[in-house]
Scaffold this motif. Structure first.
Motif, PDB file in Angstrom:
ATOM      1  N   GLU A   1      72.184 -40.584   2.323  1.00  0.00           N
ATOM      2  CA  GLU A   1      70.663 -39.987   3.059  1.00  0.00           C
ATOM      3  C   GLU A   1      70.266 -40.212   2.340  1.00  0.00           C
ATOM      4  OE1 GLU A   1      71.587 -38.106   5.793  1.00  0.00           O
ATOM      5  OE2 GLU A   1      73.850 -39.518   5.959  1.00  0.00           O
ATOM      6  N   TYR A   2      68.412 -39.386   3.368  1.00  0.00           N
ATOM      7  CA  TYR A   2      67.404 -38.792   2.465  1.00  0.00           C
ATOM      8  C   TYR A   2      67.303 -37.758   1.787  1.00  0.00           C
ATOM      9  CZ  TYR A   2      62.685 -37.334   1.792  1.00  0.00           C
ATOM     10  OH  TYR A   2      61.377 -36.586   1.790  1.00  0.00           O
ATOM     11  N   GLY A   3      66.759 -39.083   0.164  1.00  0.00           N
ATOM     12  CA  GLY A   3      66.657 -37.604  -0.529  1.00  0.00           C
ATOM     13  C   GLY A   3      68.389 -37.451  -1.306  1.00  0.00           C
ATOM     14  N   GLN A   4      68.776 -38.544  -1.378  1.00  0.00           N
ATOM     15  CA  GLN A   4      70.751 -38.384  -1.265  1.00  0.00           C
ATOM     16  C   GLN A   4      70.312 -38.804  -3.302  1.00  0.00           C
ATOM     17  OE1 GLN A   4      73.645 -39.698  -0.339  1.00  0.00           O
ATOM     18  NE2 GLN A   4      74.829 -40.115  -1.690  1.00  0.00           N
ATOM     19  N   PRO A   5      70.281 -38.050  -4.231  1.00  0.00           N
ATOM     20  CA  PRO A   5      70.713 -38.839  -5.854  1.00  0.00           C
ATOM     21  C   PRO A   5      70.786 -40.088  -5.687  1.00  0.00           C
ATOM     22  CG  PRO A   5      70.784 -36.741  -5.749  1.00  0.00           C
ATOM     23  CD  PRO A   5      70.989 -36.387  -4.226  1.00  0.00           C
ATOM     24  N   LEU A   6      70.326 -41.145  -6.572  1.00  0.00           N
ATOM     25  CA  LEU A   6      71.160 -42.580  -6.465  1.00  0.00           C
ATOM     26  C   LEU A   6      71.787 -42.462  -8.142  1.00  0.00           C
ATOM     27  CD1 LEU A   6      68.637 -44.636  -4.484  1.00  0.00           C
ATOM     28  CD2 LEU A   6      70.638 -43.333  -3.398  1.00  0.00           C
ATOM     29  N   PHE A   7      70.469 -42.453  -8.821  1.00  0.00           N
ATOM     30  CA  PHE A   7      70.464 -42.306 -10.618  1.00  0.00           C
ATOM     31  C   PHE A   7      69.882 -41.577 -11.205  1.00  0.00           C
ATOM     32  CE2 PHE A   7      69.535 -47.218  -8.404  1.00  0.00           C
ATOM     33  CZ  PHE A   7      70.973 -47.305  -8.996  1.00  0.00           C
ATOM     34  N   LEU A   8      70.232 -41.773 -12.286  1.00  0.00           N
ATOM     35  CA  LEU A   8      70.570 -40.383 -13.339  1.00  0.00           C
ATOM     36  C   LEU A   8      69.568 -41.045 -14.423  1.00  0.00           C
ATOM     37  CD1 LEU A   8      73.235 -37.705 -13.696  1.00  0.00           C
ATOM     38  CD2 LEU A   8      71.164 -37.372 -12.224  1.00  0.00           C
ATOM     39  N   VAL A   9      68.331 -40.495 -14.783  1.00  0.00           N
ATOM     40  CA  VAL A   9      67.563 -41.698 -15.776  1.00  0.00           C
ATOM     41  C   VAL A   9      67.012 -40.499 -17.125  1.00  0.00           C
ATOM     42  CG1 VAL A   9      65.360 -43.858 -16.233  1.00  0.00           C
ATOM     43  CG2 VAL A   9      66.615 -42.921 -14.297  1.00  0.00           C
ATOM     44  N   LYS A  10      67.671 -41.089 -18.393  1.00  0.00           N
ATOM     45  CA  LYS A  10      67.366 -40.219 -18.944  1.00  0.00           C
ATOM     46  C   LYS A  10      65.796 -40.747 -19.578  1.00  0.00           C
ATOM     47  CE  LYS A  10      68.067 -39.446 -23.808  1.00  0.00           C
ATOM     48  NZ  LYS A  10      69.210 -39.423 -25.270  1.00  0.00           N
ATOM     49  N   PRO A  11      64.584 -39.755 -19.358  1.00  0.00           N
ATOM     50  CA  PRO A  11      63.096 -40.396 -19.484  1.00  0.00           C
ATOM     51  C   PRO A  11      63.145 -40.362 -21.199  1.00  0.00           C
ATOM     52  CG  PRO A  11      63.271 -37.372 -18.780  1.00  0.00           C
ATOM     53  CD  PRO A  11      64.829 -38.248 -18.708  1.00  0.00           C
ATOM     54  N   GLU A  12      61.750 -41.365 -21.402  1.00  0.00           N
ATOM     55  CA  GLU A  12      62.170 -41.766 -22.343  1.00  0.00           C
ATOM     56  C   GLU A  12      60.658 -40.734 -22.813  1.00  0.00           C
ATOM     57  OE1 GLU A  12      61.449 -45.791 -23.160  1.00  0.00           O
ATOM     58  OE2 GLU A  12      63.261 -45.835 -23.098  1.00  0.00           O
TER      59      GLU A  12
ATOM     60  N   ASN B   1      64.736 -52.788   1.575  1.00  0.00           N
ATOM     61  CA  ASN B   1      63.361 -51.458   0.570  1.00  0.00           C
ATOM     62  C   ASN B   1      63.571 -51.744  -0.235  1.00  0.00           C
ATOM     63  OD1 ASN B   1      61.640 -50.883   3.333  1.00  0.00           O
ATOM     64  ND2 ASN B   1      64.236 -50.152   3.575  1.00  0.00           N
ATOM     65  N   GLU B   2      62.820 -52.781  -1.346  1.00  0.00           N
ATOM     66  CA  GLU B   2      63.573 -52.180  -3.187  1.00  0.00           C
ATOM     67  C   GLU B   2      62.826 -50.880  -3.086  1.00  0.00           C
ATOM     68  OE1 GLU B   2      60.902 -55.662  -4.588  1.00  0.00           O
ATOM     69  OE2 GLU B   2      62.669 -56.385  -4.298  1.00  0.00           O
ATOM     70  N   ILE B   3      63.850 -50.291  -3.730  1.00  0.00           N
ATOM     71  CA  ILE B   3      63.379 -48.932  -4.498  1.00  0.00           C
ATOM     72  C   ILE B   3      63.455 -49.006  -6.375  1.00  0.00           C
ATOM     73  CG2 ILE B   3      64.949 -46.833  -5.180  1.00  0.00           C
ATOM     74  CD1 ILE B   3      64.276 -47.672  -2.009  1.00  0.00           C
ATOM     75  N   GLU B   4      62.195 -48.032  -6.007  1.00  0.00           N
ATOM     76  CA  GLU B   4      62.052 -48.731  -7.978  1.00  0.00           C
ATOM     77  C   GLU B   4      61.870 -47.024  -8.468  1.00  0.00           C
ATOM     78  OE1 GLU B   4      57.665 -49.661  -7.493  1.00  0.00           O
ATOM     79  OE2 GLU B   4      57.907 -51.380  -6.983  1.00  0.00           O
ATOM     80  N   ALA B   5      62.081 -47.238  -9.947  1.00  0.00           N
ATOM     81  CA  ALA B   5      61.830 -46.478 -10.803  1.00  0.00           C
ATOM     82  C   ALA B   5      61.438 -45.261 -10.818  1.00  0.00           C
ATOM     83  CB  ALA B   5      62.511 -46.947 -12.352  1.00  0.00           C
ATOM     84  N   GLU B   6      60.092 -45.669 -11.142  1.00  0.00           N
ATOM     85  CA  GLU B   6      58.970 -44.258 -10.754  1.00  0.00           C
ATOM     86  C   GLU B   6      59.029 -43.348 -12.439  1.00  0.00           C
ATOM     87  OE1 GLU B   6      59.310 -43.250  -7.383  1.00  0.00           O
ATOM     88  OE2 GLU B   6      58.428 -44.209  -6.022  1.00  0.00           O
ATOM     89  N   VAL B   7      60.090 -43.973 -13.132  1.00  0.00           N
ATOM     90  CA  VAL B   7      60.191 -43.653 -14.068  1.00  0.00           C
ATOM     91  C   VAL B   7      60.004 -44.361 -15.863  1.00  0.00           C
ATOM     92  CG1 VAL B   7      62.429 -42.158 -14.525  1.00  0.00           C
ATOM     93  CG2 VAL B   7      60.816 -41.533 -15.283  1.00  0.00           C
ATOM     94  N   LYS B   8      59.399 -44.416 -16.906  1.00  0.00           N
ATOM     95  CA  LYS B   8      59.986 -45.469 -18.019  1.00  0.00           C
ATOM     96  C   LYS B   8      62.336 -44.316 -18.606  1.00  0.00           C
ATOM     97  CE  LYS B   8      58.204 -47.649 -21.553  1.00  0.00           C
ATOM     98  NZ  LYS B   8      57.609 -47.270 -22.937  1.00  0.00           N
ATOM     99  N   GLY B   9      62.310 -45.178 -18.702  1.00  0.00           N
ATOM    100  CA  GLY B   9      63.581 -44.715 -19.542  1.00  0.00           C
ATOM    101  C   GLY B   9      64.916 -45.769 -19.432  1.00  0.00           C
TER     102      GLY B   9
END
Length: 165
Positions: free
Chosen positions: A154-165, A132-140
């Protein structure tokens, strides 16, 4: 047949509700979701001292979360928390294995410093032989990768931190 985005939305709604089990059938497709009910069992031991002997009397206390003491963080740690408060977390929509690239020979989808848009694929989560490809769903911009390649998530586990633009 349901699209993966529709299934993600259903999972989010069920997770935020008080529903423990959900079943859905449509045009030959079946979806059944169950929440795991976490019942924490804590054993409290009272130690009674007497001049002759010490007696240990176990007591079972159910449905009570264990008490965890955490050390007080210094001001440096508090500023780090403040910095991460305005970052967007890309979380795993399912339980599975995290992959940062489409194959071992290919480069990672994203690295720290990579610019992403709403539809940028950031990783793959494999669940039951489905990739399953996971998309960012945010611009940043990706500021931190929180998991390692091949790690179980796990379900709901944070994978990345993104600084939104």
């Amino acid at each position: 047949m349901l699209k993966i985005q529709e299934i993600r939305e259903i999972i989010k709604l069920i997770d935020q509700s008080s529903i423990h089990e959900f079943s859905f059938e449509h045009e030959g497709s079946k979806l059944k979701l169950k929440k795991q009910q976490q019942e924490v069992e804590t054993i409290v031991r009272n130690v009674v001292s007497s001049p002759v002997q010490e007696a240990i009397q176990p007591q079972v206390v159910q449905n009570q979360a264990p008490i965890v003491e955490t050390p007080v963080q210094e001001s440096v740690g508090e500023s780090t928390k403040a910095d991460t408060a305005n970052l967007h977390k890309i979380v795993s929509p399912m339980v599975g294995t995290f992959y940062s690239a489409s194959s071992p020979e290919a480069g990672n989808y994203v690295e720290v410093g990579s610019k992403v848009t709403n539809d940028t694929v950031v990783c793959i989560v494999e669940a039951m032989k489905l990739f399953n490809e996971i998309e960012a769903e945010v611009k940043g911009e990706i500021v931190e990768v929180l998991v390692q390649n091949g790690q179980l998530v796990e379900y709901g586990q944070p994978l990345f931190l993104v600084k939104p633009e």
